[in-house]
Design a protein around this motif. Structure first.
Motif, PDB file in Angstrom:
ATOM      1  N   ARG A  23       8.581  10.659   6.729  1.00  0.00           N
ATOM      2  CA  ARG A  23       7.327   9.903   6.848  1.00  0.00           C
ATOM      3  C   ARG A  23       6.131  10.839   6.789  1.00  0.00           C
ATOM      4  O   ARG A  23       6.144  11.918   7.371  1.00  0.00           O
ATOM      5  CB  ARG A  23       7.293   9.109   8.151  1.00  0.00           C
ATOM      6  N   ILE A  83      -1.209   5.516   2.145  1.00  0.00           N
ATOM      7  CA  ILE A  83       0.156   6.019   2.370  1.00  0.00           C
ATOM      8  C   ILE A  83       0.307   6.815   3.666  1.00  0.00           C
ATOM      9  O   ILE A  83       1.371   7.396   3.908  1.00  0.00           O
ATOM     10  CB  ILE A  83       0.632   6.879   1.171  1.00  0.00           C
ATOM     11  N   GLY A  86       3.435   6.405   5.509  1.00  0.00           N
ATOM     12  CA  GLY A  86       4.400   5.893   4.531  1.00  0.00           C
ATOM     13  C   GLY A  86       5.662   6.739   4.468  1.00  0.00           C
ATOM     14  O   GLY A  86       5.694   7.897   4.901  1.00  0.00           O
ATOM     15  N   ARG A  87       6.703   6.143   3.894  1.00  0.00           N
ATOM     16  CA  ARG A  87       8.000   6.827   3.806  1.00  0.00           C
ATOM     17  C   ARG A  87       8.289   7.179   2.350  1.00  0.00           C
ATOM     18  O   ARG A  87       8.132   6.350   1.450  1.00  0.00           O
ATOM     19  CB  ARG A  87       9.092   5.905   4.363  1.00  0.00           C
ATOM     20  N   GLU A 105       6.838   4.310   0.164  1.00  0.00           N
ATOM     21  CA  GLU A 105       6.903   2.929   0.659  1.00  0.00           C
ATOM     22  C   GLU A 105       6.013   2.808   1.895  1.00  0.00           C
ATOM     23  O   GLU A 105       6.094   3.644   2.802  1.00  0.00           O
ATOM     24  CB  GLU A 105       8.356   2.597   1.003  1.00  0.00           C
ATOM     25  N   HIS A 106       5.150   1.771   1.912  1.00  0.00           N
ATOM     26  CA  HIS A 106       4.240   1.612   3.059  1.00  0.00           C
ATOM     27  C   HIS A 106       3.898   0.121   3.224  1.00  0.00           C
ATOM     28  O   HIS A 106       4.234  -0.722   2.371  1.00  0.00           O
ATOM     29  CB  HIS A 106       2.961   2.426   2.842  1.00  0.00           C
TER      30      HIS A 106
END
Length: 579
Positions: A23, A83, A86-87, A105-106
């Protein structure tokens, strides 16, 4: 440097192992074209440095932090908004391009899960960091590129992202034999150039390596080779890139002595003349390589004023020496005038008044010679004129002989300073050389209240047989090493008739093995103006036979009995001790 698609593939392989599913905890923009991402991964916190600097684009994992500006730039704020937290769900490289896609991804403003792309392009002056939607629309970039700046591609918010295919290069990981052959023979360029201009991610160094593995002359155009040879080249090309496909990388830096020459993710067997040092990751390679190169560049920049002083003095002394040698040549006939005077005194009694020459027997050579006379002078006056000419040239010869020796010593000394500047790796090394130039009068001393203490120690190596070897880095250190540090039965080495370091081998009273003599000789060759030569003559002698003449310049010594060896200057296998 070979920051090619293979190095990027190695970095992607490393990032997938270290950062995938991590993350993004912090986003900073320390410089206008640089990002520093702090990522919380499964095995701890990681920092990813991304630079789109036109002169030195980079991306690697680092342990160090960098101060960020008090007010974050707009691009940094945008990334934090989208982000932050985010990951990272995917990291990939298209084909073998120098491009890395980070899929992140977020949650959006509505709390829905979505994805964005952070694209890093390592492309020299065209390098960029571009933030896109999952569909490929540009949200923003760290560098905006308008139509006025580039006719190939705009990099502006709202534009579609694509990879410009200006060179029409093929993917080396998927190319078949027929396409490979066609691409190479279509180009009239040498084989190595045809390789790196036909396929993405292949650098000139990699192309040279593939030709070397195939046993081909890389300078010969590919179209001149037969189908069988081109098939053999394709086979080696495919085998070499198997390491990329299978993720079998060998990050390494190739050193020329203490200076890094090149780095690579796959072995470079055509660099056999350099020392190969392997590392655990490509990030470690990039950190090490660029920190050392940066330090060497900084030292070279800082030594520029010293080099200018030394070069100016050298040119002046060389001109002076050439003039002195020409003037010395003019005195070569001085003995002739002495003989003329003596012969006129011997045979002048029968010279007729107004005679323009005297024919006489030279009793030194038993030959008849003709001596020009001034018809307006008596024989005695002619003899005195020749004696005066002889004495004048004799005085000139004696004075010029001493002056030319001094000038030659000055040239030799200044050349040794140039060699010391080439050896210098730290600011303390430069300070030591500056102090030496002050002591010898080439630089005026600056009087300051604060006394600067110079911490400068000689280079330290250990031979294969376990004996300690020390190398002076400047002339003051050479004198200290030879006359204060070394014992009488220690061995002293120096490149024959070439500026260079004094090398001391501590014997501890033992008889040295041949291997230690050879390694000390290599160090003396490497740390001299003969560095890089395959054959360097080295003088070596026990230290007790080395003397320093009274009033001699720093580093200057004499010895009258010595041994010699001829050796190369490869020190890659000699272990250096770093304090």
């Amino acid at each position: 440097m070979a920051f090619d698609g293979i190095v990027v593939a190695d970095l992607v392989h490393e990032f997938r192992k270290e950062l995938l599913n991590g993350r993004i905890a912090k986003i900073a923009q320390p410089e206008s074209d640089e990002l520093l991402l702090t990522i919380k991964a499964s095995d701890g916190q990681k920092r990813l440095l991304i630079s789109a600097d036109a002169s030195l684009p980079l991306i690697y994992l680092t342990d160090s932090n960098k101060p960020a500006p008090m007010t974050a730039p707009n691009f940094c704020m945008l990334l934090r908004k989208h982000i932050g937290g985010g990951r990272i769900v995917d990291i990939r490289q298209p084909k073998l391009e120098r491009i890395i896609h980070f899929t992140i991804e977020h949650l959006d403003e509505m709390g829905d899960l979505c994805r964005k792309e952070l694209i890093v392009e390592i492309m020299g002056k065209h390098s960029n960091i571009i933030f896109c939607t999952e569909g490929g629309k540009i949200i923003d970039s760290i560098k905006h590129v308008s139509a006025q700046m580039s006719s190939v591609r705009e990099v502006l918010p709202g534009r579609e992202y694509f990879i410009p295919d200006t060179m029409h290069k093929a993917d080396p990981l998927t190319v078949d034999k027929g396409t490979f052959k066609r691409l190479l023979i279509e180009k009239p360029a040498p084989a190595a150039k045809a390789l790196y201009t036909s396929f993405t991610g292949i650098s000139p160094v990699t192309a040279e390596e593939i030709c070397f593995l195939a046993g081909l002359d890389s300078s010969v155009p590919a179209k001149e080779y037969s189908d069988d040879i081109l098939f053999h080249l394709y086979t080696q090309f495919s085998i070499y890139l198997t390491g990329v496909k299978e993720g079998r990388f060998s990050p390494a830096i190739y050193y020329d002595g203490r200076e890094p020459k090149e780095f690579s993710s796959l072995p470079l067997t055509h660099f056999a003349q350099y020392e190969c040092r392997e590392y655990t990751s490509m990030s470690e390679v990039l950190r090490t390589y660029y920190s050392v190169r940066s330090r060497l560049t900084r030292i070279r920049q800082k030594s520029a004023d010293l080099r200018h002083i030394v070069q100016t003095a050298l040119e002046r002394n060389r001109k002076k020496y050439d003039l002195q040698i020409r003037q010395l040549k003019d005195t070569e006939n001085r003995e002739k005038y002495k003989v003329y005077g003596e012969l006129i005194n011997t045979y002048g009694y029968n010279v007729e008044e107004g005679a323009k020459k005297l024919e006489a027997l030279n009793y030194y050579t038993n030959e008849m010679i003709s001596i020009p006379l001034d018809p307006t002078q008596t024989p005695q006056e002619n003899a005195q004129r020749y004696f005066a000419k002889y004495n004048k040239q004799k005085r000139t010869f004696e004075a010029l002989s001493e002056l030319s020796r001094e000038t030659k010593d000055d040239i030799t000394y200044l050349e040794s300073i140039q060699t010391a500047l080439d050896i210098a790796l730290t600011e303390d090394d430069l300070a030591g050389i500056r102090e030496e130039l002050v002591n010898t009068g080439y630089i005026k001393r600056r009087f300051t209240k604060k006394k600067v203490k110079i911490k400068n120690t000689p280079l330290h190596y250990i031979s294969s047989d376990g004996y300690h070897i020390y190398v002076g880095k400047n002339n003051l250190q050479n004198d200290e090493l030879t006359f204060d540090f070394a014992a009488g039965n220690d061995w002293w080495f120096h490149a024959k008739q070439a500026p260079g370091s004094h090398v001391i081998v501590k014997t501890n009273g033992d008889e040295l093995p041949d291997t230690t003599f050879e390694e000390a000789g290599r160090l003396a060759a490497y740390y001299s103006s003969m560095r890089g030569s395959e054959k360097v003559e080295i003088d070596y002698v026990e230290k007790k036979h080395v003397k320093k003449p009274k009033g001699a310049k720093p580093g200057f010594v004499v010895y009258y009995t010595n041994y010699s060896l001829v050796i190369d200057s490869d020190i890659s296998k000699i272990r250096e001790v770093t304090d």
